[in-house]
Write an enzyme that holds these catalytic residues in place. Structure first.
Site, PDB file in Angstrom:
ATOM      1  N   ASP A  60     -40.173  40.643  -6.725  1.00  0.00           N
ATOM      2  CA  ASP A  60     -39.750  41.915  -7.316  1.00  0.00           C
ATOM      3  C   ASP A  60     -40.302  42.061  -8.733  1.00  0.00           C
ATOM      4  O   ASP A  60     -40.696  43.165  -9.153  1.00  0.00           O
ATOM      5  CB  ASP A  60     -38.218  41.988  -7.361  1.00  0.00           C
ATOM      6  CG  ASP A  60     -37.592  42.030  -5.971  1.00  0.00           C
ATOM      7  OD1 ASP A  60     -38.328  42.255  -4.992  1.00  0.00           O
ATOM      8  OD2 ASP A  60     -36.370  41.835  -5.870  1.00  0.00           O
ATOM      9  N   ASN A 117     -47.601  38.299   0.180  1.00  0.00           N
ATOM     10  CA  ASN A 117     -47.729  36.865  -0.071  1.00  0.00           C
ATOM     11  C   ASN A 117     -48.480  36.251   1.106  1.00  0.00           C
ATOM     12  O   ASN A 117     -48.865  36.954   2.057  1.00  0.00           O
ATOM     13  CB  ASN A 117     -46.359  36.211  -0.304  1.00  0.00           C
ATOM     14  CG  ASN A 117     -45.410  36.366   0.877  1.00  0.00           C
ATOM     15  OD1 ASN A 117     -45.821  36.417   2.032  1.00  0.00           O
ATOM     16  ND2 ASN A 117     -44.113  36.443   0.597  1.00  0.00           N
ATOM     17  N   LYS A 166     -47.589  34.249   3.565  1.00  0.00           N
ATOM     18  CA  LYS A 166     -46.895  34.347   4.850  1.00  0.00           C
ATOM     19  C   LYS A 166     -47.024  35.760   5.415  1.00  0.00           C
ATOM     20  O   LYS A 166     -47.303  35.946   6.621  1.00  0.00           O
ATOM     21  CB  LYS A 166     -45.423  33.976   4.673  1.00  0.00           C
ATOM     22  CG  LYS A 166     -44.561  34.057   5.924  1.00  0.00           C
ATOM     23  CD  LYS A 166     -43.155  33.534   5.634  1.00  0.00           C
ATOM     24  CE  LYS A 166     -42.267  33.566   6.881  1.00  0.00           C
ATOM     25  NZ  LYS A 166     -41.897  34.954   7.255  1.00  0.00           N
TER      26      LYS A 166
END
Length: 331
Positions: free
Chosen positions: A278, A205, A207
């Site tokens: 997930d 992602n 971050k």
């Protein structure tokens, strides 16, 4: 994709076997009510109403793979403790095979216990270590991986920085999969971020992309050159076939070869973002195993991630609902 082809794709999910290696955990919940503070310290007293244990980490990815119709093959290390007993019992209850689970007397099972009252989380207690596996534990893990790899169509690396995966194990696992022509998809964390060289699909992602590369850049909608420079740097270091970056409310980005794809997030009522990653990696792995192009893979994974955000708590995606939404979206 035509409706018939989409139906066939979802049917083909049922034939796949997915090896998931990484950090499994138990997500434990204590629900209760609180009406007063403790006389011992300025903290609330919670009267327990009910408790629950759920599969978390790589084990939740296994649940998503199972929900999509494929067969998960889980490979991990847990302790010879109560948490390990609970995790094996939960796997049994969900009809998930545990033959790739190694038990060790030298490290605890990761258990994250949440204390909730009146709809609010008051406290989380983490029982875990983040140290690397010992030489003996690593040998046992790789032996289990090799056995499962003979049955697998795709490998997912589910890394939560709890020590099961390290650079040496990752390098060996990717090399052994490549020797067999089995694709590898990666859901990374910070510690081993740059260890996944030559994987098939790498899914950070925003971050994680910033932290893993130690680069500062803005969101793609405000700093597209900075973001794309970061992706280029990632591709230079890891040389993956495909990069898939989840962008939260900004959607998802995919790049395969020179083709870049930006897809907006679907407008939804967001209840809980827990577990969305997930779901995304599970869908992406099945699509990679079936040779789907990166733009389609990104679109279907983006759709699935948005669907589970409408549910409260960590829940696997609903296959039929995903198919219906994919048809309506014209994927």
């Amino acid at each position: 994709m035509p409706v018939d082809s989409l139906n066939t794709l979802f049917e083909n999910f049922n034939n796949l076997r997915v090896l998931i290696i990484g950090d499994v955990m138990v997500d434990a919940y204590v629900w209760g009510r609180s009406t007063r503070l403790s006389p011992e310290a300025p903290v609330p007293i919670v009267h327990v109403a009910r408790t629950e244990q759920r599969l978390g980490g790589a084990a939740n990815v296994a649940l998503n793979v199972q929900a999509l119709g494929a067969t998960p093959l889980l490979c991990a290390v847990v302790g010879t403790d109560t948490g390990g007993d609970q995790l094996l019992q939960l796997l049994h209850e969900r009809h998930l095979a545990a033959d790739g689970i190694i038990r060790s007397a030298h490290r605890p099972t990761t258990v994250k216990q949440r204390i909730l009252a009146h709809g609010q989380q008051l406290l989380r207690i983490d029982s875990e270590v983040e140290t690397d596996l010992s030489a003996d534990e690593s040998t046992q893990l790789l032996a289990a991986y090799d056995d499962l790899l003979t049955r697998a169509d795709v490998v997912i690396f589910e890394d939560y920085d709890k020590g099961v995966l390290n650079e040496a194990i990752i390098e060996q696992c990717i090399a052994r999969a490549r020797q067999r022509g089995i694709p590898t998809v990666v859901d990374p964390k910070k510690k081993n971020f740059l260890a996944y060289r030559h994987c098939t699909l790498f899914k950070p992602n925003l971050k994680e992309l910033r932290e893993g590369l130690k680069l500062e850049f803005g969101d793609p909608d405000t700093d597209r050159p900075g973001f794309e420079d970061a992706v280029a740097r990632l591709r230079e270091v890891l040389e993956p076939e495909t990069v898939l970056v989840t962008l939260s409310e900004h959607g998802v980005f995919a790049q395969q070869d020179g083709r870049k794809t930006y897809l907006p997030a679907h407008l939804r009522t967001i209840s809980d973002v827990s577990g969305a990653g997930d779901t995304v990696i599970s869908i992406a792995a099945l699509c990679v195993a079936l040779g789907c192009p990166a733009p389609f893979t990104a679109a279907l994974a983006n759709l699935g991630g948005g669907l589970v955000c409408e549910q409260v708590g960590v829940v696997p995606v609903e296959k039929q609902l995903l198919l219906t939404e994919a048809q309506e979206a014209g994927l």
